[in-house]
Design a protein around this motif. Structure first.
Motif, PDB file in Angstrom:
ATOM      1  N   LEU A 188      -2.131 -31.727  22.816  1.00 11.70           N
ATOM      2  CA  LEU A 188      -0.929 -31.516  22.002  1.00 11.70           C
ATOM      3  C   LEU A 188      -1.278 -31.390  20.519  1.00 11.70           C
ATOM      4  CD1 LEU A 188       1.678 -33.958  23.636  1.00 11.70           C
ATOM      5  CD2 LEU A 188       1.185 -31.571  24.182  1.00 11.70           C
ATOM      6  N   THR A 189      -2.225 -32.181  20.053  1.00  9.71           N
ATOM      7  CA  THR A 189      -2.581 -32.124  18.632  1.00  9.71           C
ATOM      8  C   THR A 189      -3.264 -30.812  18.267  1.00  9.71           C
ATOM      9  OG1 THR A 189      -4.697 -33.241  19.066  1.00  9.71           O
ATOM     10  CG2 THR A 189      -2.806 -34.633  18.498  1.00  9.71           C
ATOM     11  N   ALA A 190      -3.830 -30.126  19.258  1.00 12.85           N
ATOM     12  CA  ALA A 190      -4.509 -28.860  18.976  1.00 12.85           C
ATOM     13  C   ALA A 190      -3.547 -27.684  18.903  1.00 12.85           C
ATOM     14  CB  ALA A 190      -5.562 -28.587  20.057  1.00 12.85           C
ATOM     15  N   VAL A 191      -2.331 -27.845  19.401  1.00 13.71           N
ATOM     16  CA  VAL A 191      -1.391 -26.721  19.478  1.00 13.71           C
ATOM     17  C   VAL A 191      -0.959 -26.210  18.106  1.00 13.71           C
ATOM     18  CG1 VAL A 191       0.904 -26.005  20.282  1.00 13.71           C
ATOM     19  CG2 VAL A 191      -0.583 -27.373  21.768  1.00 13.71           C
ATOM     20  N   PRO A 192      -0.517 -27.056  17.165  1.00 12.60           N
ATOM     21  CA  PRO A 192      -0.058 -26.523  15.877  1.00 12.60           C
ATOM     22  C   PRO A 192      -1.118 -25.741  15.115  1.00 12.60           C
ATOM     23  CG  PRO A 192       0.702 -28.787  16.177  1.00 12.60           C
ATOM     24  CD  PRO A 192      -0.285 -28.514  17.267  1.00 12.60           C
ATOM     25  N   GLU A 193      -2.371 -26.142  15.227  1.00 12.49           N
ATOM     26  CA  GLU A 193      -3.426 -25.466  14.477  1.00 12.49           C
ATOM     27  C   GLU A 193      -3.652 -24.036  14.972  1.00 12.49           C
ATOM     28  OE1 GLU A 193      -8.165 -25.970  13.324  1.00 12.49           O
ATOM     29  OE2 GLU A 193      -7.066 -27.607  14.279  1.00 12.49           O
ATOM     30  N   ARG A 194      -3.678 -23.855  16.290  1.00 15.11           N
ATOM     31  CA  ARG A 194      -3.930 -22.502  16.815  1.00 15.11           C
ATOM     32  C   ARG A 194      -2.653 -21.726  17.081  1.00 15.11           C
ATOM     33  NH1 ARG A 194      -6.428 -25.320  21.997  1.00 15.11           N
ATOM     34  NH2 ARG A 194      -4.550 -25.689  23.219  1.00 15.11           N
ATOM     35  N   GLY A 195      -1.524 -22.435  17.239  1.00 15.03           N
ATOM     36  CA  GLY A 195      -0.249 -21.756  17.417  1.00 15.03           C
ATOM     37  C   GLY A 195       0.182 -21.552  18.852  1.00 15.03           C
ATOM     38  N   TRP A 196      -0.600 -22.017  19.804  1.00 11.32           N
ATOM     39  CA  TRP A 196      -0.208 -21.887  21.204  1.00 11.32           C
ATOM     40  C   TRP A 196      -0.834 -22.997  22.032  1.00 11.32           C
ATOM     41  CZ3 TRP A 196      -3.384 -18.014  18.928  1.00 11.32           C
ATOM     42  CH2 TRP A 196      -4.727 -18.029  19.334  1.00 11.32           C
ATOM     43  N   ALA A 197      -0.227 -23.251  23.182  1.00  7.56           N
ATOM     44  CA  ALA A 197      -0.727 -24.247  24.134  1.00  7.56           C
ATOM     45  C   ALA A 197      -1.400 -23.531  25.296  1.00  7.56           C
ATOM     46  CB  ALA A 197       0.423 -25.110  24.646  1.00  7.56           C
ATOM     47  N   VAL A 198      -2.348 -24.216  25.909  1.00  7.77           N
ATOM     48  CA  VAL A 198      -3.126 -23.622  26.993  1.00  7.77           C
ATOM     49  C   VAL A 198      -3.100 -24.534  28.217  1.00  7.77           C
ATOM     50  CG1 VAL A 198      -5.412 -22.825  27.725  1.00  7.77           C
ATOM     51  CG2 VAL A 198      -4.652 -22.466  25.360  1.00  7.77           C
ATOM     52  N   GLU A 199      -2.999 -23.925  29.365  1.00 14.13           N
ATOM     53  CA  GLU A 199      -3.139 -24.634  30.647  1.00 14.13           C
ATOM     54  C   GLU A 199      -3.980 -23.748  31.552  1.00 14.13           C
ATOM     55  OE1 GLU A 199      -2.611 -24.282  34.550  1.00 14.13           O
ATOM     56  OE2 GLU A 199      -0.638 -23.725  33.750  1.00 14.13           O
ATOM     57  N   ARG A 200      -5.139 -24.247  31.945  1.00 14.55           N
ATOM     58  CA  ARG A 200      -6.052 -23.451  32.777  1.00 14.55           C
ATOM     59  C   ARG A 200      -6.189 -24.075  34.160  1.00 14.55           C
ATOM     60  NH1 ARG A 200      -8.104 -19.320  30.474  1.00 14.55           N
ATOM     61  NH2 ARG A 200      -9.616 -18.984  32.165  1.00 14.55           N
ATOM     62  N   GLU A 201      -5.496 -23.487  35.102  1.00 16.78           N
ATOM     63  CA  GLU A 201      -5.600 -23.846  36.515  1.00 16.78           C
ATOM     64  C   GLU A 201      -5.241 -25.305  36.785  1.00 16.78           C
ATOM     65  OE1 GLU A 201      -9.308 -22.506  38.159  1.00 16.78           O
ATOM     66  OE2 GLU A 201      -9.075 -20.487  37.338  1.00 16.78           O
ATOM     67  N   GLU A 202      -4.336 -25.865  36.000  1.00 19.19           N
ATOM     68  CA  GLU A 202      -3.909 -27.249  36.213  1.00 19.19           C
ATOM     69  C   GLU A 202      -2.737 -27.354  37.173  1.00 19.19           C
ATOM     70  OE1 GLU A 202      -3.796 -29.907  32.824  1.00 19.19           O
ATOM     71  OE2 GLU A 202      -4.704 -28.350  31.576  1.00 19.19           O
ATOM     72  N   GLY A 203      -2.002 -26.257  37.331  1.00 17.41           N
ATOM     73  CA  GLY A 203      -0.896 -26.241  38.282  1.00 17.41           C
ATOM     74  C   GLY A 203      -1.253 -25.523  39.560  1.00 17.41           C
ATOM     75  N   ASN A 204      -2.033 -24.454  39.429  1.00 19.43           N
ATOM     76  CA  ASN A 204      -2.475 -23.662  40.578  1.00 19.43           C
ATOM     77  C   ASN A 204      -3.876 -23.137  40.288  1.00 19.43           C
ATOM     78  OD1 ASN A 204       0.158 -23.193  42.348  1.00 19.43           O
ATOM     79  ND2 ASN A 204       0.763 -22.915  40.213  1.00 19.43           N
ATOM     80  N   ILE A 205      -4.780 -23.299  41.232  1.00 24.32           N
ATOM     81  CA  ILE A 205      -6.129 -22.781  41.064  1.00 24.32           C
ATOM     82  C   ILE A 205      -6.072 -21.255  40.952  1.00 24.32           C
ATOM     83  CG2 ILE A 205      -8.341 -22.432  42.238  1.00 24.32           C
ATOM     84  CD1 ILE A 205      -8.076 -25.144  40.981  1.00 24.32           C
ATOM     85  N   GLY A 206      -6.788 -20.736  39.966  1.00 23.87           N
ATOM     86  CA  GLY A 206      -6.830 -19.299  39.756  1.00 23.87           C
ATOM     87  C   GLY A 206      -5.755 -18.773  38.838  1.00 23.87           C
ATOM     88  N   VAL A 207      -4.838 -19.645  38.401  1.00 21.29           N
ATOM     89  CA  VAL A 207      -3.720 -19.224  37.542  1.00 21.29           C
ATOM     90  C   VAL A 207      -3.759 -20.016  36.241  1.00 21.29           C
ATOM     91  CG1 VAL A 207      -1.215 -19.064  37.307  1.00 21.29           C
ATOM     92  CG2 VAL A 207      -2.292 -18.647  39.530  1.00 21.29           C
TER      93      VAL A 207
END
Length: 262
Positions: A188-207
């Motif tokens: 969460l603390t990294a989001v304001p600096e880059r301007g977006w949030a990232v989720e890599r395959e945490e909900g579905n593998i490959g997505v």
């Protein structure tokens, strides 16, 4: 369990008012249970069979339910009423053009979501011709802690809102899911600096998913939009700036004064 015994058990928890009973019946439906037989409806809503049948028939007359054959489903009247909610009428209408532009530019699914305590309500989704069956339908809920939409909103939320979102069990939906509060707060603390949030395959593998916040007229975070698709296509260096720009434009449109309703 016999029907009579099930009715006896259900009587101990049956809601008292008619609206409570109707709410229990509506709550029996979800993305995995769009149509229900009477027996299934009784099981899922917890009301006695006779009460379920009587209340459901009344809801059919009101247009809240439909029963084209032997199964109940949500009626069109509720869809008409839901379309009047500010979240649909104002937020969706303001953001939709930018969602469409983002979908055209990215070529993969885009979503719009708002925070509801520990989950994100999907307000709009555009998938085009690329099938994405693992994505929640419009009106569906996804966990905030392991979704880019949720993180984009939580990154700009008050501490109490973050605490509520991270209060429950943080289950591992895939081997990549972050389940540590410390790790999620670091994201969460990294989001304001880059301007977006990232989720890599945490909900579905490959997505994977990249999301950015949408702000309201008072400058507070109101929602988030995202691009979701196969991990090899959702690259932060290529998709992130486009998502951030779309969210910024959507924020300006949503914050613009709207004429009063007549």
């Amino acid at each position: 369990m016999s029907p009579a015994h099930r009715d006896t058990v259900a009587l101990n928890t049956v809601p008292e008012g008619g609206l409570d009973r109707a709410a229990a019946i509506l709550g029996a439906f979800d993305a995995a249970h769009r149509e229900l037989t009477l027996a299934a409806l009784v099981t899922r809503c917890g009301l006695p069979r006779s009460t379920t049948h009587r209340t459901a028939e009344r809801m059919i007359r009101l247009g809240w339910l439909e029963k084209p054959a032997d199964r109940y489903r949500i009626g069109n009247r509720l869809f008409e009423i839901a379309s009047l909610a500010p979240i649909r009428l104002e937020l969706r209408e303001a953001v939709l053009p930018f969602l469409q532009d983002l979908h055209q530019a990215a070529g993969i699914a885009v979503q719009l979501g708002v925070l509801d305590t520990a989950t994100v309500l999907v307000v709009e989704k555009i998938t085009g011709h690329r099938a994405m069956p693992m994505l929640s339908q419009v009106g569906g809920m996804i966990p905030a802690y392991c979704s880019a939409l949720g993180r984009a909103i939580l990154a700009y939320s008050e501490p109490a809102v973050i605490d509520a979102a991270l209060a429950g069990p943080l289950a591992a939906r895939t081997p990549r899911t972050l389940t540590s509060r410390v790790a999620i707060l670091r994201e969460l603390t990294a989001v304001p600096e880059r301007g977006w949030a990232v989720e890599r395959e945490e909900g579905n593998i490959g997505v994977s998913c990249i999301a950015a916040p949408i702000f309201g007229p008072l400058g507070d975070v109101a929602a988030a939009l995202s691009v979701t698709g196969p991990s090899q296509l959702v690259r932060a260096d290529r998709i992130g700036p486009a998502v951030r720009m779309a969210a910024a434009a959507a924020s300006r449109a949503y914050s613009r004064p709207r004429p009063p309703s007549r």
